[in-house]
Design an enzyme around this catalytic site. Structure first.
Site, PDB file in Angstrom:
ATOM      1  N   ASP A  91     -12.768  53.735  61.231  1.00 38.45           N
ATOM      2  CA  ASP A  91     -12.077  54.485  62.235  1.00 38.45           C
ATOM      3  C   ASP A  91     -12.667  54.306  63.840  1.00 38.45           C
ATOM      4  O   ASP A  91     -13.786  53.652  63.783  1.00 38.45           O
ATOM      5  CB  ASP A  91     -12.220  55.772  61.814  1.00 38.45           C
ATOM      6  CG  ASP A  91     -11.567  56.781  62.854  1.00 38.45           C
ATOM      7  OD1 ASP A  91     -10.494  56.853  63.356  1.00 38.45           O
ATOM      8  OD2 ASP A  91     -12.613  57.772  63.380  1.00 38.45           O
TER       9      ASP A  91
ATOM     10  N   ASP B 227     -11.727  56.599  67.225  1.00 37.92           N
ATOM     11  CA  ASP B 227     -12.064  57.747  67.815  1.00 37.92           C
ATOM     12  C   ASP B 227     -12.959  58.421  67.072  1.00 37.92           C
ATOM     13  O   ASP B 227     -12.677  58.967  65.936  1.00 37.92           O
ATOM     14  CB  ASP B 227     -10.819  58.399  68.064  1.00 37.92           C
ATOM     15  CG  ASP B 227      -9.968  57.594  69.286  1.00 37.92           C
ATOM     16  OD1 ASP B 227     -10.241  57.125  70.027  1.00 37.92           O
ATOM     17  OD2 ASP B 227      -8.523  57.334  68.737  1.00 37.92           O
TER      18      ASP B 227
HETATM   19  C1  XBP Z   1      -7.191  59.320  66.417  1.00 45.77           C
HETATM   20  C2  XBP Z   1      -6.331  60.028  66.925  1.00 45.77           C
HETATM   21  C3  XBP Z   1      -5.697  59.668  68.293  1.00 45.77           C
HETATM   22  C4  XBP Z   1      -6.557  59.897  69.522  1.00 45.77           C
HETATM   23  C5  XBP Z   1      -5.519  59.437  70.879  1.00 45.77           C
HETATM   24  O1  XBP Z   1      -7.601  59.888  65.349  1.00 45.77           O
HETATM   25  O2  XBP Z   1      -5.687  61.168  66.560  1.00 45.77           O
HETATM   26  O3  XBP Z   1      -4.391  60.267  68.494  1.00 45.77           O
HETATM   27  O4  XBP Z   1      -6.829  60.934  69.746  1.00 45.77           O
HETATM   28  O5  XBP Z   1      -4.849  58.347  70.695  1.00 45.77           O
HETATM   29  P1  XBP Z   1      -8.261  58.932  64.330  1.00 45.77           P
HETATM   30  P2  XBP Z   1      -3.502  58.254  71.085  1.00 45.77           P
HETATM   31  O6  XBP Z   1      -9.657  58.782  64.935  1.00 45.77           O
HETATM   32  O7  XBP Z   1      -8.605  59.781  62.756  1.00 45.77           O
HETATM   33  O8  XBP Z   1      -7.494  57.726  63.941  1.00 45.77           O
HETATM   34  O9  XBP Z   1      -3.147  59.152  72.252  1.00 45.77           O
HETATM   35  O10 XBP Z   1      -2.922  56.804  71.093  1.00 45.77           O
HETATM   36  O11 XBP Z   1      -2.625  58.914  69.899  1.00 45.77           O
HETATM   37 MG    MG Z   2     -11.728  59.605  64.122  1.00 42.60          MG
END
Ligand code: XBP
Ligand code: MG
Length: 250
Positions: free
Chosen positions: A8, A10
């Protein structure tokens, strides 16, 4: 045998939510003359929804000054989201966001051992490009050979689409790979794809419960460090989850 490690992005690779996306969203609000601002606590509440665009639409439901019509809210969310992603890339470019402890080390270990590295994220591709180029340089795509982003897998976590597509592109079975996550939604997605999943808790999910995780810990370097050998043992099921947990998995 562990053939692939699926990351993953973020919250797992770096603390991008609090220190990156949140700040970039606020810059986008400012650019459009909106007085909306997302503080650290409110952004944490919005994180129950994956996807930045989806998060904007959720927040607009609570704002008296948001457009009345759904199509107008959609249009505004699209505009804000594009601006947010540009602001995020700028922010990374200017100052960068450090990788979480142990991330660079574990990636190096996997490369040396020939374990494939992949990404399964609900974030936009441009965000991955910005962050990974800052952490691993312009050659990062030679390191992470399979990258599944929001554009590839539009049905976002907790749906398993991103993980299923990553496995398909890698050409490995779920039992030959391991996922690394930081959030309950991410864990559910990985498990629904049939993957074992280790959790390094990010700031926003420090007190969340992670039922079904192979292990849960503060970060990859928290003693004892999560080495490639420990990951392989996780997959083989030959260690108790608690041996490699800062917090025992339920
Ligand atoms: C990541 C997200 C994303 C980021 C922002 O979740 O939910 O929306 O917050 O990116 P995970 P975008 O870590 O579970 O994959 O604005 O491009 O959506
Ligand atoms: Mg995440």
């Amino acid at each position: 045998m562990l053939r692939a490690l699926i990351w993953d992005v973020d919250g797992t690779v770096a603390e991008t939510e609090r220190d990156g996306h949140r700040i970039a969203f606020n810059q986008a609000f400012e650019q459009l003359g909106l007085t909306w601002r997302w503080d650290v606590v409110h952004y944490g509440e919005l994180l129950k929804v994956t996807g930045g665009r989806e998060r904007l639409l959720l927040d607009m439901l609570t704002r008296a000054d948001a457009p009345a019509e759904a199509w107008q809210r959609d249009q505004l969310a699209g505009d804000l989201h594009r601006r947010k992603n540009l602001a995020y890339a700028r922010l990374i470019d200017e100052g960068g966001i450090a990788a979480r402890p142990g991330v660079l080390r574990l990636v190096d270990e996997c490369r040396a051992a020939g374990v494939a590295l992949a990404v399964a994220t609900t974030t936009s591709r441009s965000n991955v490009e910005a962050l990974f180029a800052s952490l691993w340089g312009p050659g990062w795509q030679g390191i992470f050979t399979t990258v599944v982003c929001a554009e590839d897998a539009p049905v976002k976590k907790p749906h398993p689409q991103a993980y299923l597509l990553a496995l398909q592109r890698l050409g490995v079975a779920a039992g030959e790979a391991l996922a690394l996550e930081d959030s309950p939604n991410g864990l559910v997605a990985a498990r629904a794809a049939g993957l074992a999943c280790g959790v390094t808790k990010s700031v926003y999910f420090a007190h969340a419960s992670f039922d079904g995780a192979a292990w849960v810990r503060d970060d990859l370097d928290a003693p004892p460090a999560m080495t490639l050998a420990a990951l392989q043992a996780t997959l083989a099921g030959s260690i108790e989850p608690s041996r490699h947990s800062s917090t025992p998995a339920a």
